[in-house]
Write a protein that holds these residues in place. Sequence first.
Motif, PDB file in Angstrom:
ATOM      1  N   GLU A   1     -55.376  10.684  21.406  1.00 15.06           N
ATOM      2  CA  GLU A   1     -56.003  11.943  21.054  1.00 15.06           C
ATOM      3  C   GLU A   1     -57.021  12.462  21.983  1.00 15.06           C
ATOM      4  O   GLU A   1     -57.332  13.548  21.933  1.00 15.06           O
TER       5      GLU A   1
ATOM      6  N   PRO B   1     -58.604  14.357  25.034  1.00 10.44           N
ATOM      7  CA  PRO B   1     -58.181  15.570  25.725  1.00 10.44           C
ATOM      8  C   PRO B   1     -57.527  15.161  27.160  1.00 10.44           C
ATOM      9  O   PRO B   1     -58.020  14.320  27.775  1.00 10.44           O
TER      10      PRO B   1
ATOM     11  N   GLU C   1     -57.797  16.674  29.821  1.00 15.88           N
ATOM     12  CA  GLU C   1     -58.845  17.161  30.929  1.00 15.88           C
ATOM     13  C   GLU C   1     -59.746  16.038  31.038  1.00 15.88           C
ATOM     14  O   GLU C   1     -60.238  15.729  32.195  1.00 15.88           O
ATOM     15  N   GLN C   2     -60.300  15.427  29.917  1.00 17.28           N
ATOM     16  CA  GLN C   2     -61.366  14.214  29.956  1.00 17.28           C
ATOM     17  C   GLN C   2     -60.768  13.014  30.480  1.00 17.28           C
ATOM     18  O   GLN C   2     -61.370  12.328  31.565  1.00 17.28           O
TER      19      GLN C   2
ATOM     20  N   LYS D   1     -51.282   8.795  27.952  1.00 16.19           N
ATOM     21  CA  LYS D   1     -51.249   9.139  26.654  1.00 16.19           C
ATOM     22  C   LYS D   1     -49.837   9.081  25.920  1.00 16.19           C
ATOM     23  O   LYS D   1     -49.914   8.728  24.874  1.00 16.19           O
TER      24      LYS D   1
END
Length: 409
Positions: free
Chosen positions: A199, A201, A203-204, A228
């Motif tokens: 979950e 993001p 970008e992070q 992911k």
Amino acid sequence: MNLNVGIDVSKAKLDFCGMDSDQNVVFQDSVANRPDGVKAIKQDILDAYKKLTYERVIVGLEATSVYNVLASYELTNDDKLEAVGIEVVTLNPKMTHRFSQVYDQDKTDSVDARNIADFLRVGRYEVPVPRDERHLALQRLTRERFHLTKEITWCKNHFLNNLYYKMNTIDAELPTSVFGATMMTVLTDERYSLDELAELPLEQLTSDLNTLGHGRFGDPEAVAKALKRSARDSYRLDKQVMDSVNLVLGMYANEIRMFSQQLKQLDKSIAALCEATPEAKCLRSIPGIGPVYAAGIIAEIGQPERFKNEASLAKYAGLVWRRSQSGNTERQATPRVHSGDQYLRYYLVEAANSVRTHDPVFEKYYNKKYREVPKYQHRRASLLTARKLVRLVLTLMKNHQLYDQAKLV
């Protein structure tokens, strides 16, 4: 008339027996496996030589772990024994054991020493092993490197086995190796559970990877996407099991880092010692052979004059296949012999795999052998390419020449 001295080696003692060509026992005794014990063996040999000047004096010791090395080194580097022309040979224990089975005798150390002397008398022993300081120093480094690479492989296999519990789809998803420094840190990191990683993001996660990898990832976003996907598609385990898996993964990751660092230190020491070895220049002229592979080959071959031809060197390395013939039938597929110098075989195979990526002649030969069989293609082609490399290695070392592909072809 020859004097054959068989020595049965153990950690604590040396049982020895001197036998002449007529099977007469000249002397026999047992001494401690220490310098003073070897000194007693030397004295018995010299006393026997004074009474009767033998044509050859041959001393044979079985290869018994590391226990025979120091004793044979002590015998080889003695000025008085060198003056009488002593030959020190290291024997394959399997060969001497089979020879002793011919006789119906008890199994004792003194009997073994006599059988070794008798085996030397027959004259079927292998090529003598080099024991000079330069090759012994190289051997200590290159052989430990061999064992260290085995340890790294073992740790990596167990790391992958435990990683499957955590992220069973990681191999199919990840576009980079799991054994990179940053990837091992990410995969052993406990800051995110699989659900949190799935979950998180994009970008992070990409930013976190850039921070951990100090910007060394070629495409951090692709790696983040793969992580992911793997986190989303993998099985879920309860926290207690996952904590155990993370602990084991961290332990193996630390071992891999430690062994990899030690490997770098060994390679650096090997390269420095290799620079002072004259034969290394000949082997390093072959495209694809660097200082480590050259040192590993030189350390085991020693003096190339010990080998009368490339076939004897191939046999010494265990790169030969037994012939099986009966009547008018000859078997085409025969197994490779499971004997020989495993260290020399390892460095020859590794060097051959490197040479074939740099030299078109070896690449063509490897590809030809690879296509000849339906399975075990790489292993078979690598061993046969190493066998082909044996001829080149021995030629260059014996003639003290540099590699010239056009001339040799």
